[in-house]
Write an enzyme that holds these catalytic residues in place. Structure first.
Site, PDB file in Angstrom:
ATOM      1  N   GLU A 293      -5.258  -4.808  10.832  1.00 36.94           N
ATOM      2  CA  GLU A 293      -4.223  -3.792  10.989  1.00 36.94           C
ATOM      3  C   GLU A 293      -4.459  -3.020  12.287  1.00 36.94           C
ATOM      4  O   GLU A 293      -5.248  -2.061  12.296  1.00 36.94           O
ATOM      5  CB  GLU A 293      -4.267  -2.801   9.814  1.00 36.94           C
TER       6      GLU A 293
ATOM      7  N   SER B 214       3.495  -1.844  10.321  1.00 35.70           N
ATOM      8  CA  SER B 214       4.959  -1.887  10.467  1.00 35.70           C
ATOM      9  C   SER B 214       5.545  -3.254  10.114  1.00 35.70           C
ATOM     10  O   SER B 214       6.509  -3.710  10.740  1.00 35.70           O
ATOM     11  CB  SER B 214       5.380  -1.450  11.876  1.00 35.70           C
TER      12      SER B 214
ATOM     13  N   HIS C 176      -9.451   1.145   5.264  1.00 35.52           N
ATOM     14  CA  HIS C 176      -8.154   1.376   5.918  1.00 35.52           C
ATOM     15  C   HIS C 176      -8.362   2.363   7.065  1.00 35.52           C
ATOM     16  O   HIS C 176      -9.168   3.291   6.963  1.00 35.52           O
ATOM     17  CB  HIS C 176      -7.154   1.929   4.898  1.00 35.52           C
TER      18      HIS C 176
ATOM     19  N   ASN D 216       0.863  -1.187   0.000  1.00 37.91           N
ATOM     20  CA  ASN D 216       0.000   0.000   0.000  1.00 37.91           C
ATOM     21  C   ASN D 216       0.897   1.234   0.000  1.00 37.91           C
ATOM     22  O   ASN D 216       1.487   1.569   1.018  1.00 37.91           O
ATOM     23  CB  ASN D 216      -0.888  -0.042   1.259  1.00 37.91           C
ATOM     24  N   TRP D 217       0.988   1.866  -1.151  1.00 39.23           N
ATOM     25  CA  TRP D 217       1.891   3.027  -1.274  1.00 39.23           C
ATOM     26  C   TRP D 217       1.340   4.264  -0.575  1.00 39.23           C
ATOM     27  O   TRP D 217       2.049   5.243  -0.414  1.00 39.23           O
ATOM     28  CB  TRP D 217       2.143   3.348  -2.749  1.00 39.23           C
ATOM     29  N   LYS D 218       0.067   4.244  -0.233  1.00 36.90           N
ATOM     30  CA  LYS D 218      -0.602   5.419   0.369  1.00 36.90           C
ATOM     31  C   LYS D 218      -0.391   6.636  -0.556  1.00 36.90           C
ATOM     32  O   LYS D 218      -0.272   6.467  -1.761  1.00 36.90           O
ATOM     33  CB  LYS D 218      -0.093   5.662   1.781  1.00 36.90           C
TER      34      LYS D 218
ATOM     35  N   GLU E 134      -6.752   4.814   8.025  1.00 38.61           N
ATOM     36  CA  GLU E 134      -6.559   6.230   7.672  1.00 38.61           C
ATOM     37  C   GLU E 134      -7.818   6.791   7.011  1.00 38.61           C
ATOM     38  O   GLU E 134      -8.150   7.962   7.186  1.00 38.61           O
ATOM     39  CB  GLU E 134      -5.323   6.378   6.766  1.00 38.61           C
TER      40      GLU E 134
ATOM     41  N   GLY F 221       2.561   2.452  10.675  1.00 45.54           N
ATOM     42  CA  GLY F 221       3.502   3.558  10.485  1.00 45.54           C
ATOM     43  C   GLY F 221       4.250   3.963  11.748  1.00 45.54           C
ATOM     44  O   GLY F 221       4.883   5.012  11.782  1.00 45.54           O
TER      45      GLY F 221
HETATM   46  P1  PGA Z   1       2.856   0.450   7.522  1.00 45.90           P
HETATM   47  O1  PGA Z   1       1.377   0.608   6.944  1.00 45.90           O
HETATM   48  O2  PGA Z   1       3.402  -0.844   6.993  1.00 45.90           O
HETATM   49  O3  PGA Z   1       3.604   1.652   7.012  1.00 45.90           O
HETATM   50  O4  PGA Z   1       2.740   0.438   9.010  1.00 45.90           O
HETATM   51  C1  PGA Z   1       0.541  -0.498   6.768  1.00 45.90           C
HETATM   52  C2  PGA Z   1      -0.794  -0.055   6.236  1.00 45.90           C
HETATM   53  O5  PGA Z   1      -1.267   0.997   6.680  1.00 45.90           O
HETATM   54  O6  PGA Z   1      -1.402  -0.705   5.366  1.00 45.90           O
END
Ligand code: PGA
Length: 262
Positions: free
Chosen positions: A173, A219, A101, A9-11, A103, A179
């Site tokens: 998650e 992470s 997600h 997931n590049w966000k 976010e 993150g």
């Molecule tokens: P991260 O993000 O690996 O940077 O913690 C995972 C995600 O949000 O899908």
């Protein structure tokens, strides 16, 4: 046997030039993986920002690498300025869509009710949803992680028929691990994945729950992936930050126990 999956997931990262560079570096590494390698059985998914999807899809070997969007609109096409529909994504050969997600839940107020509608639209247009769930740090401190995740799964997914449900992928998650550099321990991940599978079993039965891939996210990197992926109910990872580095992502793909890949 459940699909083993690593999804990147590049966000909201990467300029066009950076996106091309990541894919070119990754392609060089992938060419080193022979068809005989057990890791060639891993389903690899890349989720670039919308604007790069078409380009990335044309640069990769589509037989080996699937493409995901990070979101889709809750409505069909029409007067919805700024939105991207599931049918548009399908028209540029997107295979999967990440929905729910944390976010999106936190910064864009996406509720389980809205996500349930997005699920329906995605499935209607032939996109495979990767549905995310997970508790915040406060919720874990209050020992509410199971209650929260059960609610996210029940309200977001349990309107689906068994046939529809069988198509989806779930990602657990924990928000406190995303993150932050803090990863769930393999015991914590296994406990939650097994719990999610038990919730699915109660609603859809064992055959369905045994066939659903449940990914761990938060992470995840090349150092911890091996231990996480060795857990019985962990079928791979949804990887954020580490997926932006081609060599790191390539190593994560090779973190499965080879005997678990057939
Ligand atoms: P991260 O993000 O690996 O940077 O913690 C995972 C995600 O949000 O899908």
């Amino acid at each position: 046997m459940r699909k083993k999956i690593v999804a990147g997931n590049w966000k909201m990262n990467a300029s066009k030039a950076e996106a091309v560079a990541i894919i070119k570096n990754f392609t060089v590494l992938m060419k080193k993986m022979s068809h005989a390698s057990p890791f060639s059985k891993v389903t690899i998914i890349i989720a670039p920002p919308f604007i790069h999807i078409d380009n990335v899809a044309q640069l990769v070997n589509r037989k080996r690498i699937k493409i995901a969007a990070q979101n889709c609109a809750v409505v069909e096409n029409g007067a919805y300025t700024g939105e991207i529909s599931a049918s548009m994504l399908k028209s540029i050969n997107t295979d999967y869509v990440i929905l729910g997600h944390s976010e999106r839940r936190t910064y864009f107020d996406e509720t389980n009710r809205v996500l349930a509608k997005k699920l329906d639209i995605a499935l209607m247009h032939g996109l495979i949803p990767i549905y995310c769930c997970g508790e915040t740090l406060d919720e874990r401190k209050a020992e509410k992680q199971k209650e929260i995740v059960q609610k996210q799964i029940t309200e977001g997914l349990f309107h689906l028929s068994p046939k529809e449900f069988s198509k989806i992928v779930i990602a657990y998650e924990p928000v406190w691990a995303i993150g932050t550099g803090v990863t769930a321990t393999s015991d914590q991940a296994q406990e939650m994945h097994a719990f999610i599978r038990s919730v699915i079993t109660t609603k859809y039965g064992k055959a369905v729950s045994d066939s659903i891939s449940i990914l761990y996210g938060g992470s995840c990197n090349s150092k911890n992936a091996k231990e996480l992926f060795a857990c019985e109910d962990v079928d791979g990872g949804l990887v954020g930050g580490a997926s932006l580095k081609a060599d790191e992502f390539f190593e994560i793909i090779q973190s499965f126990e080879p005997s678990s890949l057939r």
